[in-house]
Design a protein around this motif. Structure first.
Motif, PDB file in Angstrom:
ATOM      1  N   UNK A 377      19.367  28.306  22.908  1.00 15.61           N
ATOM      2  CA  UNK A 377      20.563  29.158  22.816  1.00 15.61           C
ATOM      3  C   UNK A 377      20.275  30.556  23.354  1.00 15.61           C
ATOM      4  N   UNK A 378      19.122  31.116  22.978  1.00 12.27           N
ATOM      5  CA  UNK A 378      18.746  32.460  23.427  1.00 12.27           C
ATOM      6  C   UNK A 378      18.634  32.516  24.948  1.00 12.27           C
ATOM      7  N   UNK A 379      17.968  31.538  25.524  1.00 17.23           N
ATOM      8  CA  UNK A 379      17.801  31.525  26.974  1.00 17.23           C
ATOM      9  C   UNK A 379      19.153  31.460  27.683  1.00 17.23           C
ATOM     10  N   UNK A 380      19.994  30.542  27.244  1.00 17.70           N
ATOM     11  CA  UNK A 380      21.290  30.366  27.901  1.00 17.70           C
ATOM     12  C   UNK A 380      22.186  31.593  27.738  1.00 17.70           C
ATOM     13  N   UNK A 381      22.108  32.228  26.586  1.00 16.56           N
ATOM     14  CA  UNK A 381      22.929  33.420  26.361  1.00 16.56           C
ATOM     15  C   UNK A 381      22.531  34.578  27.266  1.00 16.56           C
ATOM     16  N   UNK A 382      21.336  34.459  27.868  1.00 16.52           N
ATOM     17  CA  UNK A 382      20.841  35.530  28.731  1.00 16.52           C
ATOM     18  C   UNK A 382      20.611  35.059  30.165  1.00 16.52           C
ATOM     19  N   UNK A 383      21.341  34.034  30.562  1.00 15.72           N
ATOM     20  CA  UNK A 383      21.368  33.627  31.955  1.00 15.72           C
ATOM     21  C   UNK A 383      20.296  32.670  32.403  1.00 15.72           C
ATOM     22  N   UNK A 384      19.500  32.127  31.468  1.00 19.47           N
ATOM     23  CA  UNK A 384      18.421  31.207  31.834  1.00 19.47           C
ATOM     24  C   UNK A 384      18.775  29.784  31.439  1.00 19.47           C
ATOM     25  N   UNK A 385      18.335  28.846  32.248  1.00 18.01           N
ATOM     26  CA  UNK A 385      18.496  27.429  31.909  1.00 18.01           C
ATOM     27  C   UNK A 385      17.182  26.670  32.048  1.00 18.01           C
ATOM     28  N   UNK A 386      16.060  27.418  32.071  1.00 18.87           N
ATOM     29  CA  UNK A 386      14.760  26.760  32.210  1.00 18.87           C
ATOM     30  C   UNK A 386      13.745  27.405  31.275  1.00 18.87           C
ATOM     31  N   UNK A 387      12.933  26.566  30.636  1.00 14.36           N
ATOM     32  CA  UNK A 387      11.799  27.011  29.832  1.00 14.36           C
ATOM     33  C   UNK A 387      10.610  26.119  30.170  1.00 14.36           C
TER      34      UNK A 387
END
Length: 572
Positions: A377-387
């Motif tokens: 959720x944190x990544x997506x909320x800040x424009x990321x879709x990869x970890x």
């Protein structure tokens, strides 16, 4: 090129003087007659075939319906091990049979080749952990996620959910090519020599689940990196590709073979070849085929590539590879340059496209499904879709716009995943330990986490003086899943005598390290006779030896260098 499995060894080769009179069980030399119970199980039925029985028989019939040869053998081909029954102390690990140690629950290893995850995939893993695994999800030092408390009845549904987002557990364990390690910053780092992702994908797409490699002598580990930090611990994998620049042929890979740790550690060696990117899959196929055909199968404790390399040497290994398995010889190539940069990628770093990746520290890999879901959720909320998880039990958030970096850093802190961790949280890793592992003797994750907290309190003011991450690796048994021989301070779980009492504790290894972990030259740690640490005394010992290092070191001297020259008294 289609390679036929050789049936006889070439007449020019003779056995070395170290070869015993009994056959090794090498298929290409001795034939395929199984010489132990494990080989009999594999010959009777390919491990890949057990999936159908899991879905159609065992998931319906429950744990009691599982055939023992599947449960203790073939289940591993699909990433499943029975976990340790609670309440069995470490003193009984070697006394009990596997069925007496095991619970009716499974550890499930999710295969994540190269650590490459989308946020959607991460969320699915988190949700599975929360719903089916009592909300535990461990990041391993092989870029996997391990789930616990999995019931056989739930396995088909877990597979369905994983495969719906492109994940699987295929060959995550067993005598097969295990999860492929790759640089966690592949394709995004400003300073990488080459993006190894196309080579990684070619190998995975062609050979994952291939029956021609589903019966190897034992487990088989692969690593590939194009980053100058050499961030995949290539020296301790069976087959590794490390980016180099050839003066005439451009950027390709240097080939390493035969590294592994466990009770008999051996660092891999270069074959001296240059592997062009377009030949990586062919070369991997060839090296893996050598292991399949010539690897030792009679004794399980000798059935790793490192033992074959020790007997053959690099010249013979290269000759067999080029003459029997490759379409044409490989050119000679240069050795990799000295590593540059931190291989765990912790902190905030600019990508080649102008965005940023942020590396955060877990606490010895222990997370929860809830945390994984919140991280997605944190990544997506800040424009990321990869970890991406790393081989150091860290995790990266990729593709963060510059103006969102502070928000991600703050969010990671709230999740207990600091991108600016202490030296001790950054440098400590731990294996599964006695909590779930049937081989373990000592607790690891809780002990290591407690030690981190204590060291942060006691030595915080000394971090600037220390100036380097001192690696602390904690393992629950001699098998070195946490790479104890390559740590500054490596702790091997065993029962130890303290003040005349036998208690859970650790044997100490000191001064190990890999070139990829900041050492100028890879080397194994030393042991000091009689040096043992009780299980609850990790921080006490680490504080004592670190303070002694600071008092005794020469200017610029690393902990590893000091530990190898110090006398025994200084290391107590």
């Amino acid at each position: 090129m289609s390679i036929q499995q050789p049936t006889t060894i070439r007449g020019a080769r003779t056995r070395t003087s170290r070869t015993p009179t009994k056959p090794h069980g090498q298929w290409a030399v001795d034939g395929r007659e199984p010489l132990n119970a494990n080989e009999e199980i594999k010959l009777a039925d390919d491990g890949l075939n057990v999936r159908e029985r899991i879905e159609t028989i065992y998931a319906q019939g429950g744990f009691a319906s599982i055939d023992p040869s599947d449960l203790h053998g073939r289940f591993r081909w699909w990433g499943l091990y029975t976990q340790r029954k609670p309440g069995i102390d470490g003193g009984r690990t070697a006394q009990l049979e596997p069925h007496e140690l095991e619970d009716e629950y499974f550890m499930m290893r999710v295969r994540i080749d190269g650590g490459q995850l989308t946020t959607q995939q991460l969320r699915v893993i988190g949700e599975i952990s929360t719903e089916f695994g009592r909300d535990i999800a461990d990041i391993t030092d092989r870029q996997n996620v391990q789930l616990h408390w999995v019931r056989i009845e739930d396995v088909p549904e877990i597979w369905r959910r994983l495969e719906a987002v492109g994940l699987n557990t295929t060959e995550a364990c067993g005598d097969v090519p295990r999860t492929f390690l790759a640089s966690a910053v592949a394709g995004i780092a400003e300073d990488e020599l080459i993006d190894p992702t196309p080579q990684l994908r070619e190998i995975v797409d062609r050979y994952l689940g291939d029956p021609s490699f589903s019966n190897l002598p034992r487990k088989y580990k692969t690593a590939i990196t194009g980053h100058p930090s050499q961030d995949v611990v290539h020296e301790i994998n069976d087959c590794s590709f490390v980016a180099v620049e050839h003066p005439d042929l451009g950027v390709g890979y240097d080939l390493w073979v035969g590294g592994a740790l466990a009770a008999v550690p051996r660092l891999g060696e270069r074959l001296g070849t240059f592997v062009p990117p377009e030949r990586v899959a062919e070369v991997w196929h060839g090296v893996t085929s050598i292991f399949r055909d010539y690897g030792y199968r009679r004794l399980r404790n000798k059935a790793r590539m490192k033992f074959l390399l020790a007997d053959w040497g690099t010249a013979k290994m290269r000759d067999v590879l080029e003459s029997e398995y490759l379409a044409s010889p490989l050119p000679d190539g240069p050795a990799p340059a000295e590593p540059v940069g931190a291989p765990d990628h912790v902190g905030v770093h600019r990508q080649k496209d102008g965005r940023f990746y942020i590396g955060a520290a877990t606490t010895v890999g222990r997370l929860s499904g809830t945390t994984l879901t919140r991280l997605a959720d944190l990544a997506e909320a800040n424009g990321s879709q990869r970890v991406r998880p790393t081989v150091f039990q860290k995790i990266l958030v990729l593709d963060v716009p510059e103006d969102r970096v502070p928000h991600v850093v703050a969010g990671l802190d709230e999740l207990g995943l600091p991108s600016r961790p202490s030296l001790f949280r950054r440098g400590t890793i731990a294996c599964t330990g006695i909590e779930f592992c049937k081989l373990a003797i000592v607790e690891t994750k809780a002990n290591a986490a407690q030690a981190i907290d204590q060291l942060e309190q006691r030595l915080a003011e000394l971090e600037p003086e220390i100036g380097q991450t001192i690696t602390l690796h904690v393992n629950g048994c001699p098998n070195s899943c946490a790479r104890i021989q390559t740590a500054d301070i490596g702790l091997k779980g065993q029962l130890v005598m303290i003040d005349g009492q036998q208690v859970p504790g650790y044997q100490v290894h000191l001064g190990g390290g890999l070139a990829t972990e900041g050492r100028a030259e890879a080397g194994l740690g030393r042991t000091v006779r009689g040096l043992k640490v009780p299980a609850d005394g990790i921080a006490d010992y680490a504080e004592r030896v670190i303070r002694r290092y600071l008092a005794d070191r020469s200017e610029g001297e690393s902990f590893a260098t000091w530990a190898h020259r110090a006398d025994d008294e200084a290391l107590q």
